[in-house]
Each structure stands twice: as structure tokens, then as C-alpha cells.
Design a protein around this motif. Structure first.
Motif, PDB file in Angstrom:
ATOM      1  N   SER A 268       0.857  -1.178   0.000  1.00  0.00           N
ATOM      2  CA  SER A 268       0.000   0.000   0.000  1.00  0.00           C
ATOM      3  C   SER A 268       0.897   1.233   0.000  1.00  0.00           C
ATOM      4  O   SER A 268       1.997   1.211   0.537  1.00  0.00           O
ATOM      5  CB  SER A 268      -0.934   0.013   1.215  1.00  0.00           C
ATOM      6  N   GLY A 269       0.420   2.284  -0.649  1.00  0.00           N
ATOM      7  CA  GLY A 269       1.200   3.511  -0.702  1.00  0.00           C
ATOM      8  C   GLY A 269       2.175   3.571  -1.868  1.00  0.00           C
ATOM      9  O   GLY A 269       2.796   4.609  -2.087  1.00  0.00           O
ATOM     10  N   PHE A 270       2.324   2.482  -2.589  1.00  0.00           N
ATOM     11  CA  PHE A 270       3.167   2.460  -3.772  1.00  0.00           C
ATOM     12  C   PHE A 270       2.784   1.271  -4.642  1.00  0.00           C
ATOM     13  O   PHE A 270       2.111   0.354  -4.178  1.00  0.00           O
ATOM     14  CB  PHE A 270       4.663   2.404  -3.417  1.00  0.00           C
ATOM     15  N   SER A 271       3.236   1.294  -5.889  1.00  0.00           N
ATOM     16  CA  SER A 271       2.865   0.246  -6.822  1.00  0.00           C
ATOM     17  C   SER A 271       3.981  -0.781  -6.934  1.00  0.00           C
ATOM     18  O   SER A 271       5.117  -0.449  -7.266  1.00  0.00           O
ATOM     19  CB  SER A 271       2.578   0.842  -8.202  1.00  0.00           C
ATOM     20  N   LEU A 272       3.648  -2.043  -6.666  1.00  0.00           N
ATOM     21  CA  LEU A 272       4.646  -3.098  -6.689  1.00  0.00           C
ATOM     22  C   LEU A 272       5.174  -3.388  -8.090  1.00  0.00           C
ATOM     23  O   LEU A 272       6.252  -3.982  -8.219  1.00  0.00           O
ATOM     24  CB  LEU A 272       4.079  -4.392  -6.105  1.00  0.00           C
ATOM     25  N   ASP A 273       4.450  -3.001  -9.124  1.00  0.00           N
ATOM     26  CA  ASP A 273       4.872  -3.410 -10.474  1.00  0.00           C
ATOM     27  C   ASP A 273       6.140  -2.709 -10.938  1.00  0.00           C
ATOM     28  O   ASP A 273       6.693  -3.062 -11.984  1.00  0.00           O
ATOM     29  CB  ASP A 273       3.737  -3.205 -11.486  1.00  0.00           C
ATOM     30  N   SER A 274       6.643  -1.742 -10.171  1.00  0.00           N
ATOM     31  CA  SER A 274       7.913  -1.114 -10.512  1.00  0.00           C
ATOM     32  C   SER A 274       9.008  -1.437  -9.501  1.00  0.00           C
ATOM     33  O   SER A 274      10.086  -0.850  -9.524  1.00  0.00           O
ATOM     34  CB  SER A 274       7.744   0.399 -10.617  1.00  0.00           C
ATOM     35  N   TYR A 275       8.721  -2.371  -8.611  1.00  0.00           N
ATOM     36  CA  TYR A 275       9.677  -2.754  -7.580  1.00  0.00           C
ATOM     37  C   TYR A 275      10.071  -4.218  -7.714  1.00  0.00           C
ATOM     38  O   TYR A 275       9.228  -5.064  -8.013  1.00  0.00           O
ATOM     39  CB  TYR A 275       9.074  -2.551  -6.186  1.00  0.00           C
ATOM     40  N   GLY A 276      11.336  -4.500  -7.483  1.00  0.00           N
ATOM     41  CA  GLY A 276      11.746  -5.871  -7.315  1.00  0.00           C
ATOM     42  C   GLY A 276      11.326  -6.344  -5.933  1.00  0.00           C
ATOM     43  O   GLY A 276      11.397  -5.578  -4.960  1.00  0.00           O
ATOM     44  N   ILE A 277      10.866  -7.581  -5.831  1.00  0.00           N
ATOM     45  CA  ILE A 277      10.372  -8.107  -4.562  1.00  0.00           C
ATOM     46  C   ILE A 277      11.180  -9.327  -4.153  1.00  0.00           C
ATOM     47  O   ILE A 277      11.435 -10.218  -4.957  1.00  0.00           O
ATOM     48  CB  ILE A 277       8.896  -8.509  -4.676  1.00  0.00           C
ATOM     49  N   GLY A 278      11.562  -9.339  -2.903  1.00  0.00           N
ATOM     50  CA  GLY A 278      12.276 -10.491  -2.365  1.00  0.00           C
ATOM     51  C   GLY A 278      11.544 -11.077  -1.179  1.00  0.00           C
ATOM     52  O   GLY A 278      10.875 -10.356  -0.438  1.00  0.00           O
ATOM     53  N   TRP A 279      11.670 -12.375  -1.024  1.00  0.00           N
ATOM     54  CA  TRP A 279      11.184 -13.065   0.177  1.00  0.00           C
ATOM     55  C   TRP A 279      12.406 -13.583   0.936  1.00  0.00           C
ATOM     56  O   TRP A 279      13.285 -14.230   0.343  1.00  0.00           O
ATOM     57  CB  TRP A 279      10.280 -14.240  -0.183  1.00  0.00           C
ATOM     58  N   PHE A 280      12.425 -13.305   2.209  1.00  0.00           N
ATOM     59  CA  PHE A 280      13.498 -13.735   3.083  1.00  0.00           C
ATOM     60  C   PHE A 280      12.886 -14.453   4.282  1.00  0.00           C
ATOM     61  O   PHE A 280      11.703 -14.301   4.565  1.00  0.00           O
ATOM     62  CB  PHE A 280      14.331 -12.535   3.557  1.00  0.00           C
ATOM     63  N   ARG A 281      13.695 -15.222   4.980  1.00  0.00           N
ATOM     64  CA  ARG A 281      13.194 -15.875   6.180  1.00  0.00           C
ATOM     65  C   ARG A 281      14.268 -15.869   7.255  1.00  0.00           C
ATOM     66  O   ARG A 281      15.465 -15.797   6.962  1.00  0.00           O
ATOM     67  CB  ARG A 281      12.736 -17.305   5.886  1.00  0.00           C
TER      68      ARG A 281
ATOM     69  N   TYR B 148       9.628 -12.832   5.535  1.00  0.00           N
ATOM     70  CA  TYR B 148       9.481 -11.404   5.277  1.00  0.00           C
ATOM     71  C   TYR B 148       9.513 -11.139   3.775  1.00  0.00           C
ATOM     72  O   TYR B 148      10.266 -11.786   3.041  1.00  0.00           O
ATOM     73  CB  TYR B 148      10.640 -10.622   5.891  1.00  0.00           C
ATOM     74  N   CYS B 149       8.735 -10.155   3.335  1.00  0.00           N
ATOM     75  CA  CYS B 149       8.894  -9.680   1.973  1.00  0.00           C
ATOM     76  C   CYS B 149       9.510  -8.282   2.021  1.00  0.00           C
ATOM     77  O   CYS B 149       9.403  -7.574   3.026  1.00  0.00           O
ATOM     78  CB  CYS B 149       7.586  -9.679   1.206  1.00  0.00           C
ATOM     79  N   ALA B 150      10.176  -7.939   0.928  1.00  0.00           N
ATOM     80  CA  ALA B 150      10.857  -6.657   0.838  1.00  0.00           C
ATOM     81  C   ALA B 150      10.777  -6.135  -0.588  1.00  0.00           C
ATOM     82  O   ALA B 150      10.684  -6.925  -1.530  1.00  0.00           O
ATOM     83  CB  ALA B 150      12.318  -6.818   1.263  1.00  0.00           C
ATOM     84  N   ALA B 151      10.819  -4.815  -0.732  1.00  0.00           N
ATOM     85  CA  ALA B 151      10.686  -4.177  -2.038  1.00  0.00           C
ATOM     86  C   ALA B 151      11.905  -3.315  -2.351  1.00  0.00           C
ATOM     87  O   ALA B 151      12.366  -2.539  -1.502  1.00  0.00           O
ATOM     88  CB  ALA B 151       9.421  -3.320  -2.076  1.00  0.00           C
ATOM     89  N   ASP B 152      12.398  -3.483  -3.568  1.00  0.00           N
ATOM     90  CA  ASP B 152      13.582  -2.742  -4.052  1.00  0.00           C
ATOM     91  C   ASP B 152      13.160  -1.801  -5.167  1.00  0.00           C
ATOM     92  O   ASP B 152      12.703  -2.241  -6.218  1.00  0.00           O
ATOM     93  CB  ASP B 152      14.613  -3.755  -4.553  1.00  0.00           C
ATOM     94  N   GLY B 153      13.330  -0.506  -4.944  1.00  0.00           N
ATOM     95  CA  GLY B 153      12.865   0.504  -5.888  1.00  0.00           C
ATOM     96  C   GLY B 153      13.593   0.531  -7.213  1.00  0.00           C
ATOM     97  O   GLY B 153      13.120   1.179  -8.157  1.00  0.00           O
ATOM     98  N   SER B 154      14.700  -0.194  -7.326  1.00  0.00           N
ATOM     99  CA  SER B 154      15.414  -0.229  -8.606  1.00  0.00           C
ATOM    100  C   SER B 154      14.684  -1.104  -9.625  1.00  0.00           C
ATOM    101  O   SER B 154      14.971  -1.044 -10.825  1.00  0.00           O
ATOM    102  CB  SER B 154      16.830  -0.770  -8.402  1.00  0.00           C
ATOM    103  N   GLY B 155      13.779  -1.929  -9.122  1.00  0.00           N
ATOM    104  CA  GLY B 155      13.084  -2.861 -10.011  1.00  0.00           C
ATOM    105  C   GLY B 155      13.786  -4.200 -10.129  1.00  0.00           C
ATOM    106  O   GLY B 155      13.206  -5.178 -10.595  1.00  0.00           O
ATOM    107  N   LEU B 156      15.028  -4.235  -9.653  1.00  0.00           N
ATOM    108  CA  LEU B 156      15.756  -5.493  -9.639  1.00  0.00           C
ATOM    109  C   LEU B 156      15.532  -6.195  -8.300  1.00  0.00           C
ATOM    110  O   LEU B 156      14.974  -5.614  -7.373  1.00  0.00           O
ATOM    111  CB  LEU B 156      17.245  -5.224  -9.867  1.00  0.00           C
ATOM    112  N   SER B 157      15.979  -7.420  -8.228  1.00  0.00           N
ATOM    113  CA  SER B 157      15.823  -8.164  -6.980  1.00  0.00           C
ATOM    114  C   SER B 157      16.997  -9.127  -6.813  1.00  0.00           C
ATOM    115  O   SER B 157      17.718  -9.420  -7.780  1.00  0.00           O
ATOM    116  CB  SER B 157      14.509  -8.948  -6.982  1.00  0.00           C
ATOM    117  N   ASN B 158      17.166  -9.590  -5.608  1.00  0.00           N
ATOM    118  CA  ASN B 158      18.199 -10.588  -5.328  1.00  0.00           C
ATOM    119  C   ASN B 158      17.871 -11.263  -4.021  1.00  0.00           C
ATOM    120  O   ASN B 158      17.015 -10.792  -3.264  1.00  0.00           O
ATOM    121  CB  ASN B 158      19.576  -9.923  -5.267  1.00  0.00           C
ATOM    122  N   ILE B 159      18.571 -12.362  -3.741  1.00  0.00           N
ATOM    123  CA  ILE B 159      18.324 -13.085  -2.488  1.00  0.00           C
ATOM    124  C   ILE B 159      19.568 -13.138  -1.622  1.00  0.00           C
ATOM    125  O   ILE B 159      19.661 -13.955  -0.705  1.00  0.00           O
ATOM    126  CB  ILE B 159      17.795 -14.513  -2.763  1.00  0.00           C
ATOM    127  N   VAL B 160      20.537 -12.254  -1.907  1.00  0.00           N
ATOM    128  CA  VAL B 160      21.782 -12.304  -1.143  1.00  0.00           C
ATOM    129  C   VAL B 160      22.127 -11.009  -0.412  1.00  0.00           C
ATOM    130  O   VAL B 160      22.914 -11.024   0.532  1.00  0.00           O
ATOM    131  CB  VAL B 160      22.968 -12.691  -2.050  1.00  0.00           C
TER     132      VAL B 160
END
Length: 125
Positions: free
Chosen positions: A25-38, A95-107
Motif C-alpha cells: 500500500s502507498g506504492f505500486s509493486l509493479d515497478s519494484y523488485g520483490i524479495g522473500w526472506f526468512r 518477510y517480503c521486501a521491495a527494491d525501488g530499482s526494479g531489480l531483486s536478489n536473495i543475497v
């Protein structure tokens, strides 16, 4: 207000399935890279899966390949993580996380701009 909210966690038996949701909420996910971490008790946070917004490329940790699937629904501004064939060692707060660059990674968690509060997944008989 920018916010990520995870849901869908719970208690499941080994071999079972869950679907985690990450709603923005408050921003659009379609321009963010999304990661899931645990993060399991006493352990460091580890990357599980991620998806780029630019090209839809996905990444998975070796420990979850073939069992977990990440996907997104832009209309619902939500990213999902389908967890199948769950094992006791999958027990953790996810946890999920959003990266404004549009890229994503798991490291590298430092690349992410926004984080959710987490949802507990417990795999036990």
C-alpha cells in the motif's frame, strides 16, 4: 503511507503447503523488485526467492528450488510465495521486501527499501 503486509503463514504438517501474500500500500509493486526472506530462531536472515519487476526474472535459494514458487498480481498489488512440500527446516518468520530499482536478489538485504513485519511459518507434525 508506504507499507508491506505479509499474510498466509501458519502451522502445517511436513509435506503440506502454504501460500504467503505480500500486499503493498502507498506504492505500486509493479515497478519494484520483490524479495522473500526468512529468519529462523538463532539464525541469520536468508534469501528465499525474488522477482524482478522489469523482466519477471525469478531467483530461488537452492534449498527451496522445485518446492517454492514466486508470482505477482499487479491488479491486486500483491506478490505471492507458494510453499509446497514443506519441511521442518522451512520453519521461520518469512518477510517480503521491495527494491525501488526494479531489480531483486536473495543475497543482499541492503538493496531493499521497504520491509514487511513478517509472517510465521511453522512446519511440524
Amino acid at each position: 503511507q508506504v507499507q508491506l503486509v505479509e499474510s498466509g503463514g501458519g502451522l502445517v504438517q511436513p509435506g503440506g503447503s502454504l501460500r504467503l501474500s505480500c500486499a503493498a500500500s502507498g506504492f505500486s509493486l509493479d515497478s519494484y523488485g520483490i524479495g522473500w526472506f526468512r529468519q529462523a530462531p538463532g539464525k541469520e536472515r536468508e534469501g528465499v526467492s525474488s522477482i524482478n519487476s522489469m523482466d519477471g526474472r525469478t531467483y530461488y535459494a537452492d534449498s527451496v528450488k522445485g518446492r517454492f514458487t514466486i508470482s505477482g498480481d499487479n491488479a491486486k498489488n500483491t506478490v505471492y510465495l507458494q510453499l509446497n512440500s514443506l519441511k521442518p527446516e522451512d520453519t521461520a518468520v518469512y518477510y517480503c521486501a521491495a527494491d525501488g530499482s526494479g531489480l531483486s536478489n536473495i543475497v543482499d538485504i541492503s538493496t531493499y527499501d521497504y520491509w514487511g513485519q513478517g509472517t510465521q511459518v511453522t512446519v511440524s507434525s
